[in-house]
Design an enzyme around this catalytic site. Sequence first.
Site, PDB file in Angstrom:
ATOM      1  N   GLU A  40       5.905   2.268  -3.923  1.00 20.65           N
ATOM      2  CA  GLU A  40       6.285   2.536  -2.540  1.00 20.65           C
ATOM      3  C   GLU A  40       7.783   2.316  -2.325  1.00 20.65           C
ATOM      4  O   GLU A  40       8.409   3.031  -1.538  1.00 20.65           O
ATOM      5  CB  GLU A  40       5.459   1.654  -1.587  1.00 20.65           C
ATOM      6  CG  GLU A  40       5.433   2.169  -0.163  1.00 20.65           C
ATOM      7  CD  GLU A  40       4.370   1.478   0.685  1.00 20.65           C
ATOM      8  OE1 GLU A  40       3.252   1.251   0.174  1.00 20.65           O
ATOM      9  OE2 GLU A  40       4.661   1.169   1.841  1.00 20.65           O
ATOM     10  N   GLU A  97       9.358   5.354  -3.574  1.00 21.98           N
ATOM     11  CA  GLU A  97       9.075   6.418  -2.602  1.00 21.98           C
ATOM     12  C   GLU A  97       9.999   6.288  -1.391  1.00 21.98           C
ATOM     13  O   GLU A  97      10.548   7.283  -0.909  1.00 21.98           O
ATOM     14  CB  GLU A  97       7.603   6.303  -2.165  1.00 21.98           C
ATOM     15  CG  GLU A  97       7.088   7.449  -1.314  1.00 21.98           C
ATOM     16  CD  GLU A  97       5.642   7.225  -0.864  1.00 21.98           C
ATOM     17  OE1 GLU A  97       5.151   6.065  -0.908  1.00 21.98           O
ATOM     18  OE2 GLU A  97       4.993   8.200  -0.451  1.00 21.98           O
ATOM     19  N   CYS A 106      -1.275   0.534   2.953  1.00 23.11           N
ATOM     20  CA  CYS A 106      -2.119  -0.505   2.333  1.00 23.11           C
ATOM     21  C   CYS A 106      -3.360  -0.770   3.155  1.00 23.11           C
ATOM     22  O   CYS A 106      -4.368  -1.218   2.635  1.00 23.11           O
ATOM     23  CB  CYS A 106      -1.379  -1.832   2.238  1.00 23.11           C
ATOM     24  SG  CYS A 106       0.224  -1.715   1.495  1.00 23.11           S
ATOM     25  N   SER A 123       2.748   6.635   3.462  1.00 27.30           N
ATOM     26  CA  SER A 123       3.050   6.560   2.034  1.00 27.30           C
ATOM     27  C   SER A 123       1.876   7.162   1.273  1.00 27.30           C
ATOM     28  O   SER A 123       0.722   7.006   1.670  1.00 27.30           O
ATOM     29  CB  SER A 123       3.226   5.094   1.634  1.00 27.30           C
ATOM     30  OG  SER A 123       3.109   4.966   0.239  1.00 27.30           O
ATOM     31  N   LYS A 136     -12.025  -1.979   3.907  1.00 27.17           N
ATOM     32  CA  LYS A 136     -11.890  -1.722   2.473  1.00 27.17           C
ATOM     33  C   LYS A 136     -13.189  -1.171   1.895  1.00 27.17           C
ATOM     34  O   LYS A 136     -13.181  -0.514   0.859  1.00 27.17           O
ATOM     35  CB  LYS A 136     -11.487  -3.005   1.743  1.00 27.17           C
ATOM     36  CG  LYS A 136     -10.072  -3.477   2.048  1.00 27.17           C
ATOM     37  CD  LYS A 136      -9.019  -2.696   1.277  1.00 27.17           C
ATOM     38  CE  LYS A 136      -7.609  -3.141   1.649  1.00 27.17           C
ATOM     39  NZ  LYS A 136      -6.589  -2.161   1.226  1.00 27.17           N
ATOM     40  N   GLU A 178     -12.918   2.417   2.547  1.00 24.83           N
ATOM     41  CA  GLU A 178     -11.872   2.929   1.664  1.00 24.83           C
ATOM     42  C   GLU A 178     -12.390   3.069   0.234  1.00 24.83           C
ATOM     43  O   GLU A 178     -12.182   4.092  -0.429  1.00 24.83           O
ATOM     44  CB  GLU A 178     -10.664   1.978   1.694  1.00 24.83           C
ATOM     45  CG  GLU A 178      -9.480   2.465   0.886  1.00 24.83           C
ATOM     46  CD  GLU A 178      -8.395   1.405   0.755  1.00 24.83           C
ATOM     47  OE1 GLU A 178      -7.236   1.720   1.029  1.00 24.83           O
ATOM     48  OE2 GLU A 178      -8.703   0.246   0.396  1.00 24.83           O
ATOM     49  N   GLU A 212     -11.497  10.684  -2.544  1.00 22.76           N
ATOM     50  CA  GLU A 212     -10.202  10.949  -3.174  1.00 22.76           C
ATOM     51  C   GLU A 212      -9.676   9.736  -3.955  1.00 22.76           C
ATOM     52  O   GLU A 212      -8.750   9.864  -4.742  1.00 22.76           O
ATOM     53  CB  GLU A 212      -9.171  11.417  -2.141  1.00 22.76           C
ATOM     54  CG  GLU A 212      -8.810  10.426  -1.041  1.00 22.76           C
ATOM     55  CD  GLU A 212      -9.744  10.473   0.177  1.00 22.76           C
ATOM     56  OE1 GLU A 212     -10.901  10.926   0.028  1.00 22.76           O
ATOM     57  OE2 GLU A 212      -9.308  10.045   1.265  1.00 22.76           O
ATOM     58  N   CYS A 239      -3.745  -9.239   7.117  1.00 20.35           N
ATOM     59  CA  CYS A 239      -5.043  -9.367   6.433  1.00 20.35           C
ATOM     60  C   CYS A 239      -5.647 -10.763   6.576  1.00 20.35           C
ATOM     61  O   CYS A 239      -6.856 -10.930   6.456  1.00 20.35           O
ATOM     62  CB  CYS A 239      -4.895  -9.060   4.956  1.00 20.35           C
ATOM     63  SG  CYS A 239      -3.999  -7.536   4.652  1.00 20.35           S
TER      64      CYS A 239
END
Lengths: 578, 166
Positions: A278, A281, A298, A318, A357, A360, A365, A503
């Site tokens: 990142e 990036e 994230c 990102s 999560k 996720e 993908e 988190c």
Amino acid sequence: MNTVKIMIDGVETEIVKGTTVLEAARDQGINIPSLCYLQGVNHSSSCRVCVVEVGPRLIASCTLIAEDGMKIQTNTKKVRDARRTSAQLLLSDHDRECLSCSRGGNCELQSVSNSLNIREVTYTGEHSSREKDYSSPAIVRDASKCILCGRCVGACGTVQTVGAIGFAKRGFDTVISTAFGRPLAESTCVNCGQCIMACPVGALTEHENIRDVWDAIADPDQYVVVQTAPAVRVALGEEFGLPVGTRTTGKMAAALRRLGFNKVFDTVFGADLTIMEEGTELLSRLSSGQNLPLMTSCCPGWVKFMEHNFPDMLDNLSTCKSPHEMEGAMVKSYFAGKLGIDPQKITVVSIMPCTAKKFEGAREELSNKDMQDVDWVLTTRELAAMIKEAGIDFVNLKDEEFDNPLGVGSGAGTIFGATGGVSEAALRTVFELVSGQPLDTIEYTAVRGMDGIKENTVELPDGRTIRTAVVHGLGNARRLMEAMQRGEKSYDFMEVMACAGGCITGGGQPILNAADSSRLDVKALRAKAIYSEDEAQTVRKSHHNPFIKQLYAEFLGEPNSHLAHELLHTHYTARTKY
Amino acid sequence: MEQHQPCSNSTIAEADRKLEQIKLAIDQYKQMKGALIPILHEVQDVYGFLPEPVLQVVSAELDLPMSEIYGVASFYHFFSLTPKGEHVIHVCMGTACYIKGAQGILDRLSTELKVPVQGTTEDNKFTLEATRCLGACGLAPVLTIGEKVHGRLTPNAVPKMLKEYN
């Protein structure tokens, strides 16, 4: 005058103006029960278990602001009877299967019922909706346990501005519902789990995967690798009676090994890898000037929030997978190759402070060659439940280390668990990448702290500036996004975490009851523990992590390489608002 | 003039006209506190119920989550989330009507129309509803079909009354 004098149970006391009677009494050591009240989230005064007598009237103390000269009685027959009646009425329509309820022992209705010495529930009659909704991979809703306090509605709508659930219908038919009563999985829910954290009972829980993980461990054909997010280690101890903010990293690693995992890895390694990808990036977007601000990816709650609410700005996210997904991808490619194991026979389990999560982890993908990068996601609470089931004496475990090579992380990767952490970790690396030489600066404290929106401009060693915004809590994120859409704000880099504090207060963390969560500054205590973890590390910058260097040298080449893109980057899906 | 146009065009024109009317109502009430309810009234007036695609327009315009709109729509009996028949029958179940045999009227209607209470006939002609006191106790037992009041009914008078609408 900023104080008022009131009389509680015959004792005069001077308190700060604006204090509620409930708070004032609790400060005096009088514990008034409460259920629907959750500071800053829900002030509906609907459950009536906190009533007190003021003159001839019974008034809910949670929202009653103390006025000068007020005389309050908290323990009269009238008060006790009224509270017991209210609690019994709630219990009469509550599925009292406490023995098999995941909130048994940590249920506010149970504590209220106990504290009021309710020994039987004499009211009988029909039961309202008993529907259970297992549609979401992250969150389970059980209407039979719901007491309609509205705390989840406040968390979802008012705080997070997601508004996936609300009150529907009326009278006895009232339910907490998605729009049109659809399954939660078909709603705009972003799976952040803040509804679970707000729920006083077992009506909202994570979609448990404990049995799935036990099965994987028991399968002799599976090599089961576990990884843990930074925020888990500073909260797990609470499930075993340790004070909020206790660091239990070593005990956690030891416990995971005893549960039977073949390798105990650290998502902090994945976080370091995220910074490499990142950070690179960011520098390339700064050079090209395209798709700025770069928004962090994230947080899966934030990502889905973007997909529903700002689908035309997905290019700003990102393309980096989140740290545990990167770690999973590396386990099933780099690590599998190193050990000569067929990646099909590897199960990756992530222990996360987060319910989003779970969603996720199941995203199509986030896979490679038809294998999910991560197979199962467990919350901090589920890990604690497994440790208890295995009979492990957690508190007295001797500290152990994570395994190599994907179990070594830097201090920078560790602070991902608190708001501002990703930004600080990125700055630690980006500064050195730009200057091309080591720098003494380690701590970038401007991005720390619990302000909802933290703006900061940093000057890079080459004179370029980066305008950063660090946001936590989706309500704050929405406000900032809207300000950007109106052209009032513009940044180069935006870190967003869906949960207030980051988190550390994610939807998968240990649940504190309403009284404790208003008494303790949980965010600050857990954040302090995270920053001490960082200080205790010798390697505090992601790009200095020797195993990260090794990974690039042996496998990936360089950050944002073709292989890195294939394994560590992803794309997003525009979703509707309805 | 619409007779000369193909049917689909006039249907589209009709849909556009209805939505335009809703948008006008939204503009009229938008700034007001509690704008949702008068807007939902308008939607129900125009469409006969609250169609989901129209509620999506309301949600976007008022910046309110759909869960909240659904909450309000499902709270009030007046609002309906399903299409209603051409004629809505409200059978008064207030005390006076009930004593005078409103239940028998309701049952007979249910049998004649072959629908349960809250139901709509297959041909979308009638929706049968039980309601609280209509305030016409002198005519008990009483019901309304659309705007028209039918009083002092007996179950046997039901078939003849329904014929007026066929």
